[in-house]
Design an enzyme around this catalytic site. Structure first.
Site, PDB file in Angstrom:
ATOM      1  CG  HIS A  93     -56.067  -9.891  23.200  1.00 33.68           C
ATOM      2  ND1 HIS A  93     -55.784  -8.639  23.687  1.00 33.68           N
ATOM      3  CD2 HIS A  93     -55.131 -10.727  23.758  1.00 33.68           C
ATOM      4  CE1 HIS A  93     -54.722  -8.725  24.500  1.00 33.68           C
ATOM      5  NE2 HIS A  93     -54.325  -9.964  24.560  1.00 33.68           N
ATOM      6  CG  HIS A 168     -49.776  -9.749  22.505  1.00 29.60           C
ATOM      7  ND1 HIS A 168     -48.798 -10.419  23.235  1.00 29.60           N
ATOM      8  CD2 HIS A 168     -50.841  -9.696  23.313  1.00 29.60           C
ATOM      9  CE1 HIS A 168     -49.285 -10.748  24.407  1.00 29.60           C
ATOM     10  NE2 HIS A 168     -50.522 -10.314  24.483  1.00 29.60           N
ATOM     11  CD  GLU A 307     -50.087  -6.781  25.573  1.00 32.34           C
ATOM     12  OE1 GLU A 307     -51.310  -6.777  25.341  1.00 32.34           O
ATOM     13  OE2 GLU A 307     -49.566  -7.517  26.425  1.00 32.34           O
TER      14      GLU A 307
HETATM   15  C1  GAL Z   1     -52.087 -10.207  27.201  1.00 31.66           C
HETATM   16  C2  GAL Z   1     -53.005 -10.351  28.352  1.00 31.66           C
HETATM   17  C3  GAL Z   1     -52.701 -11.692  28.999  1.00 31.66           C
HETATM   18  C4  GAL Z   1     -52.845 -12.826  27.991  1.00 31.66           C
HETATM   19  C5  GAL Z   1     -52.077 -12.497  26.727  1.00 31.66           C
HETATM   20  C6  GAL Z   1     -52.389 -13.431  25.595  1.00 31.66           C
HETATM   21  O1  GAL Z   1     -52.297  -8.976  26.582  1.00 31.66           O
HETATM   22  O2  GAL Z   1     -52.838  -9.288  29.250  1.00 31.66           O
HETATM   23  O3  GAL Z   1     -53.556 -11.909  30.094  1.00 31.66           O
HETATM   24  O4  GAL Z   1     -54.198 -13.010  27.707  1.00 31.66           O
HETATM   25  O5  GAL Z   1     -52.368 -11.224  26.269  1.00 31.66           O
HETATM   26  O6  GAL Z   1     -52.030 -14.721  25.863  1.00 31.66           O
END
Ligand code: GAL
Length: 340
Positions: A93, A168, A307
């Site tokens: 991210h 998210h 997402e």
């Molecule tokens: C998601 C990811 C998860 C976790 C989350 C944030 O997009 O796939 O593994 O990292 O974000 O906590």
């Protein structure tokens, strides 16, 4: 403008969506059910102060590269770039200070298309989180009178770079804090997904059939049915789904990727996108120790994130969709969450 400032989109059907400049975090999505009863359907906190102190990905805009880049490494035009590994062996991210914790500029926009809309902008300087090029990002949050929450992304760069933006929010259509999403029904238009390994979601580049696995949502089924299956892939996901689904028939046009239904409240949410993938994450790391809305614990599987995005680690797999953005090009991404 303070980072705690809250902006709200409203339409005539009583849908209300609030977000903060910090991370563009969507902090509440209030939608009526069939009887007109309104519930807040995104996992989060009661106040902007708590949101700033809490899970920094809740409802946030993620970038420059949402999802994982394995070992944080990629090469463009023969030049290797090394990003920080902020998630085990991977870059996640956008790094330690991704777009989810940045102050976005927020301006109201008026177009005939939306009941209300705001444009969020951010300039990510050259070298930000070790990414090449200056990236200018614009994201429109728009709410239509048809109960569509539209997230419309664009970006431009002055040097070749990689990009994959997403949003998210974790949804619980029965209302945040009201149990888990195990009884939600999910249908995904994806015959294939990208498996992960035990190393915190690293992908190998494999694109596998969902048929015969817990990840077969093509006909629609309870999320709990998938979560209770025995499968290494669910263990690798931290005890649940944390996988990218390959949207059927991707051609860059907007199509229905997934439908989430809560039989209890009757609320339904459709997800439309022009992106090739949808990461489905069932909140596997929530353990009830964090306190969310109305003082209720944020429990494992208490919400599901859908997402829309390019596949994880695309910069390192030539058969994955292109994630390289070059000067003169415009990155475009549309995501629509439609409530009924
Ligand atoms: C998601 C990811 C998860 C976790 C989350 C944030 O997009 O796939 O593994 O990292 O974000 O906590």
């Amino acid at each position: 403008m303070s980072s705690k400032e809250v902006y709200t989109l409203k339409n005539k059907n009583g849908v209300e969506i609030s977000f903060m400049a910090n991370g563009g975090r969507i902090i509440s999505v209030k939608v009526p059910d069939a009887r007109g009863e309104v519930a807040d359907v995104v996992v989060g906190y009661d106040t902007p102060e708590e949101a700033l102190a809490g899970d920094a990905y809740f409802g946030a805009l993620c970038g420059r590269y949402a999802n994982r880049i394995v070992e944080g490494k990629f090469t463009i035009d023969g030049v290797e770039y090394r990003l920080d590994k902020n998630n085990g062996n991977n870059h996640l991210h956008g790094g330690f200070e991704g777009f989810n914790v940045r102050e976005w500029s927020v301006e109201p926009v008026s177009t005939g298309k939306y009941a209300q809309a705001y444009k969020l902008t951010l300039v990510s300087p050259e070298g930000d989180q070790k990414y090449p090029g200056e990236l200018k990002v614009g994201v429109i949050y728009g709410l239509t009178e048809d109960n569509e929450f539209v997230i419309d992304y664009t970006a431009e760069t002055d040097k070749p770079t990689v990009i994959n933006l997403t949003s998210h929010p974790y949804f619980n259509l029965n209302g945040a804090g009201n149990g888990t999403v195990e009884e939600h029904e999910l249908q995904i238009n994806a015959a294939k997904y990208t498996p992960i390994d035990g190393d915190l979601g690293t992908v190998s580049g494999e694109i596998a059939d969902v048929k015969g696995t817990p990840f077969d949502f093509t006909e629609g089924k309870n999320i709990g049915e998938a979560l209770s299956a025995k499968a290494d892939q669910l263990d690798f996901g931290g005890g649940g789904i944390d996988h990218n689904f390959v949207v059927d028939g991707f051609d860059g046009t907007v199509r229905l990727a997934a439908t989430l239904k809560d039989p209890k409240s009757g609320r339904t949410m459709e997800v439309y996108t022009d992106q090739p993938g949808v990461q489905v994450y069932t909140g596997n790391h929530f353990d009830g120790t964090d306190t969310g809305k109305q003082g209720k614990p944020i429990v494992k599987w208490g919400g599901v994130a859908l997402e829309t995005q390019i596949f994880p680690d695309s910069p390192n797999h030539y058969h994955f969709p292109n994630a390289v953005l070059r000067p003169g090009e415009t990155y475009k991404h549309l995501c629509v969450y439609k409530f009924s």
